[in-house]
Design a protein around this motif. Sequence first.
Motif, PDB file in Angstrom:
ATOM      1  N   GLU A 171       0.823  -1.214   0.000  1.00 42.34           N
ATOM      2  CA  GLU A 171       0.000   0.000   0.000  1.00 42.34           C
ATOM      3  C   GLU A 171       0.858   1.266   0.000  1.00 42.34           C
ATOM      4  O   GLU A 171       0.346   2.357  -0.242  1.00 42.34           O
ATOM      5  CB  GLU A 171      -0.943   0.014   1.207  1.00 42.34           C
ATOM      6  N   GLY A 172       2.142   1.103   0.314  1.00 49.44           N
ATOM      7  CA  GLY A 172       3.035   2.257   0.368  1.00 49.44           C
ATOM      8  C   GLY A 172       2.742   3.206   1.512  1.00 49.44           C
ATOM      9  O   GLY A 172       3.100   4.378   1.470  1.00 49.44           O
ATOM     10  N   ASN A 173       2.110   2.689   2.559  1.00 49.54           N
ATOM     11  CA  ASN A 173       1.723   3.534   3.691  1.00 49.54           C
ATOM     12  C   ASN A 173       2.634   3.386   4.915  1.00 49.54           C
ATOM     13  O   ASN A 173       2.324   3.870   5.981  1.00 49.54           O
ATOM     14  CB  ASN A 173       0.273   3.255   4.089  1.00 49.54           C
ATOM     15  N   GLY A 174       3.766   2.685   4.733  1.00 47.91           N
ATOM     16  CA  GLY A 174       4.703   2.534   5.843  1.00 47.91           C
ATOM     17  C   GLY A 174       4.289   1.486   6.850  1.00 47.91           C
ATOM     18  O   GLY A 174       4.796   1.470   7.965  1.00 47.91           O
ATOM     19  N   LEU A 175       3.379   0.575   6.444  1.00 52.99           N
ATOM     20  CA  LEU A 175       2.909  -0.478   7.343  1.00 52.99           C
ATOM     21  C   LEU A 175       2.838  -1.815   6.622  1.00 52.99           C
ATOM     22  O   LEU A 175       2.499  -1.875   5.444  1.00 52.99           O
ATOM     23  CB  LEU A 175       1.497  -0.164   7.863  1.00 52.99           C
ATOM     24  N   LEU A 176       3.151  -2.880   7.367  1.00 52.31           N
ATOM     25  CA  LEU A 176       2.805  -4.236   6.944  1.00 52.31           C
ATOM     26  C   LEU A 176       1.529  -4.528   7.711  1.00 52.31           C
ATOM     27  O   LEU A 176       1.540  -4.571   8.944  1.00 52.31           O
ATOM     28  CB  LEU A 176       3.913  -5.233   7.283  1.00 52.31           C
ATOM     29  N   GLU A 177       0.414  -4.703   6.975  1.00 50.65           N
ATOM     30  CA  GLU A 177      -0.888  -4.700   7.632  1.00 50.65           C
ATOM     31  C   GLU A 177      -1.494  -6.062   7.896  1.00 50.65           C
ATOM     32  O   GLU A 177      -2.408  -6.168   8.708  1.00 50.65           O
ATOM     33  CB  GLU A 177      -1.871  -3.856   6.821  1.00 50.65           C
ATOM     34  N   THR A 178      -1.001  -7.102   7.239  1.00 54.31           N
ATOM     35  CA  THR A 178      -1.587  -8.424   7.468  1.00 54.31           C
ATOM     36  C   THR A 178      -0.542  -9.373   8.024  1.00 54.31           C
ATOM     37  O   THR A 178       0.655  -9.217   7.765  1.00 54.31           O
ATOM     38  CB  THR A 178      -2.161  -9.029   6.165  1.00 54.31           C
ATOM     39  N   LEU A 179      -1.007 -10.351   8.769  1.00 55.27           N
ATOM     40  CA  LEU A 179      -0.102 -11.354   9.319  1.00 55.27           C
ATOM     41  C   LEU A 179       0.629 -12.079   8.191  1.00 55.27           C
ATOM     42  O   LEU A 179       1.814 -12.375   8.308  1.00 55.27           O
ATOM     43  CB  LEU A 179      -0.862 -12.344  10.203  1.00 55.27           C
ATOM     44  N   GLU A 180      -0.054 -12.335   7.090  1.00 53.05           N
ATOM     45  CA  GLU A 180       0.576 -13.027   5.960  1.00 53.05           C
ATOM     46  C   GLU A 180       1.701 -12.174   5.363  1.00 53.05           C
ATOM     47  O   GLU A 180       2.771 -12.688   5.053  1.00 53.05           O
ATOM     48  CB  GLU A 180      -0.461 -13.381   4.889  1.00 53.05           C
ATOM     49  N   ALA A 181       1.476 -10.880   5.209  1.00 54.87           N
ATOM     50  CA  ALA A 181       2.523 -10.001   4.680  1.00 54.87           C
ATOM     51  C   ALA A 181       3.717  -9.965   5.635  1.00 54.87           C
ATOM     52  O   ALA A 181       4.874 -10.014   5.203  1.00 54.87           O
ATOM     53  CB  ALA A 181       1.974  -8.594   4.454  1.00 54.87           C
ATOM     54  N   ILE A 182       3.432  -9.900   6.928  1.00 55.59           N
ATOM     55  CA  ILE A 182       4.503  -9.897   7.928  1.00 55.59           C
ATOM     56  C   ILE A 182       5.270 -11.209   7.871  1.00 55.59           C
ATOM     57  O   ILE A 182       6.504 -11.219   7.842  1.00 55.59           O
ATOM     58  CB  ILE A 182       3.930  -9.646   9.344  1.00 55.59           C
ATOM     59  N   ARG A 183       4.551 -12.324   7.826  1.00 62.01           N
ATOM     60  CA  ARG A 183       5.192 -13.638   7.785  1.00 62.01           C
ATOM     61  C   ARG A 183       6.084 -13.760   6.551  1.00 62.01           C
ATOM     62  O   ARG A 183       7.240 -14.176   6.638  1.00 62.01           O
ATOM     63  CB  ARG A 183       4.133 -14.741   7.788  1.00 62.01           C
ATOM     64  N   GLN A 184       5.575 -13.365   5.392  1.00 63.88           N
ATOM     65  CA  GLN A 184       6.359 -13.463   4.161  1.00 63.88           C
ATOM     66  C   GLN A 184       7.588 -12.554   4.224  1.00 63.88           C
ATOM     67  O   GLN A 184       8.679 -12.953   3.784  1.00 63.88           O
ATOM     68  CB  GLN A 184       5.494 -13.108   2.951  1.00 63.88           C
ATOM     69  N   ALA A 185       7.419 -11.361   4.759  1.00 66.57           N
ATOM     70  CA  ALA A 185       8.547 -10.440   4.868  1.00 66.57           C
ATOM     71  C   ALA A 185       9.615 -10.997   5.807  1.00 66.57           C
ATOM     72  O   ALA A 185      10.815 -10.954   5.503  1.00 66.57           O
ATOM     73  CB  ALA A 185       8.063  -9.075   5.355  1.00 66.57           C
ATOM     74  N   VAL A 186       9.178 -11.547   6.933  1.00 67.71           N
ATOM     75  CA  VAL A 186      10.127 -12.138   7.890  1.00 67.71           C
ATOM     76  C   VAL A 186      10.889 -13.284   7.230  1.00 67.71           C
ATOM     77  O   VAL A 186      12.123 -13.347   7.303  1.00 67.71           O
ATOM     78  CB  VAL A 186       9.404 -12.608   9.171  1.00 67.71           C
ATOM     79  N   TYR A 187      10.195 -14.179   6.547  1.00 66.06           N
ATOM     80  CA  TYR A 187      10.861 -15.301   5.880  1.00 66.06           C
ATOM     81  C   TYR A 187      11.798 -14.821   4.774  1.00 66.06           C
ATOM     82  O   TYR A 187      12.830 -15.430   4.517  1.00 66.06           O
ATOM     83  CB  TYR A 187       9.848 -16.305   5.340  1.00 66.06           C
ATOM     84  N   SER A 188      11.458 -13.700   4.135  1.00 60.28           N
ATOM     85  CA  SER A 188      12.311 -13.157   3.074  1.00 60.28           C
ATOM     86  C   SER A 188      13.654 -12.661   3.595  1.00 60.28           C
ATOM     87  O   SER A 188      14.596 -12.517   2.823  1.00 60.28           O
ATOM     88  CB  SER A 188      11.595 -12.016   2.353  1.00 60.28           C
ATOM     89  N   THR A 189      13.734 -12.388   4.881  1.00 59.27           N
ATOM     90  CA  THR A 189      15.007 -11.942   5.468  1.00 59.27           C
ATOM     91  C   THR A 189      15.918 -13.111   5.804  1.00 59.27           C
ATOM     92  O   THR A 189      17.054 -12.916   6.210  1.00 59.27           O
ATOM     93  CB  THR A 189      14.780 -11.127   6.759  1.00 59.27           C
ATOM     94  N   GLY A 190      15.405 -14.337   5.668  1.00 60.38           N
ATOM     95  CA  GLY A 190      16.190 -15.515   6.025  1.00 60.38           C
ATOM     96  C   GLY A 190      15.852 -16.055   7.400  1.00 60.38           C
ATOM     97  O   GLY A 190      16.334 -17.107   7.795  1.00 60.38           O
ATOM     98  N   CYS A 191      15.017 -15.336   8.157  1.00 57.31           N
ATOM     99  CA  CYS A 191      14.580 -15.811   9.466  1.00 57.31           C
ATOM    100  C   CYS A 191      13.433 -16.794   9.264  1.00 57.31           C
ATOM    101  O   CYS A 191      12.605 -16.606   8.380  1.00 57.31           O
ATOM    102  CB  CYS A 191      14.113 -14.651  10.336  1.00 57.31           C
TER     103      CYS A 191
END
Length: 162
Positions: free
Chosen positions: A22-42
């Motif tokens: 959304e470009g609003n400076g937030l990760l708004e869903t648990l799925e987006a957060i989960r995918q972002a976390v996994y993308s860091t290698g964690c």
Amino acid sequence: MTASAYISGAEIDEVFDHFDTEGNGLLETLEAIRQAVYSTGCAPTADELTAALADVAEEDGSLTKKAFKSLIVQMQRSIPREQDVLADVETLRGDVAGESFTAAAFENLMQNVGDKLTEGETKNFSSLVHAHLDASGMLDQYSLTHTMLHFQDTELQAESLQ
């Protein structure tokens, strides 16, 4: 939880920006957060992620960039790191005989093997090494491991403030 690699603050920002659709400076869903976390290698378990989010998420469950960066730095500092460092120490044993290392031998390895340290990192690391030398001027495996962990924590903390 495991982490395959440690990434810089700038790389964490890039991952966040990619998943902030959304470009609003937030990760708004648990799925987006989960995918972002996994993308860091964690790779936290669902329970580990839920527990970690309880400390940093907004009331609505979203994450700001600052909170995301804090979350990833926290995960990168997790317990498996010590096991990773111990494995690195075992690798170094092939290059340095014995159970202990001189400060000079270890500093030489850190400057010339694998990822090269910058001049500033070398100076910071050298002061940590010298602070952990025993009376005979040697650094044992335990002290070496904890010196490396302290150095990594210092570098990650500096990056998270940028």
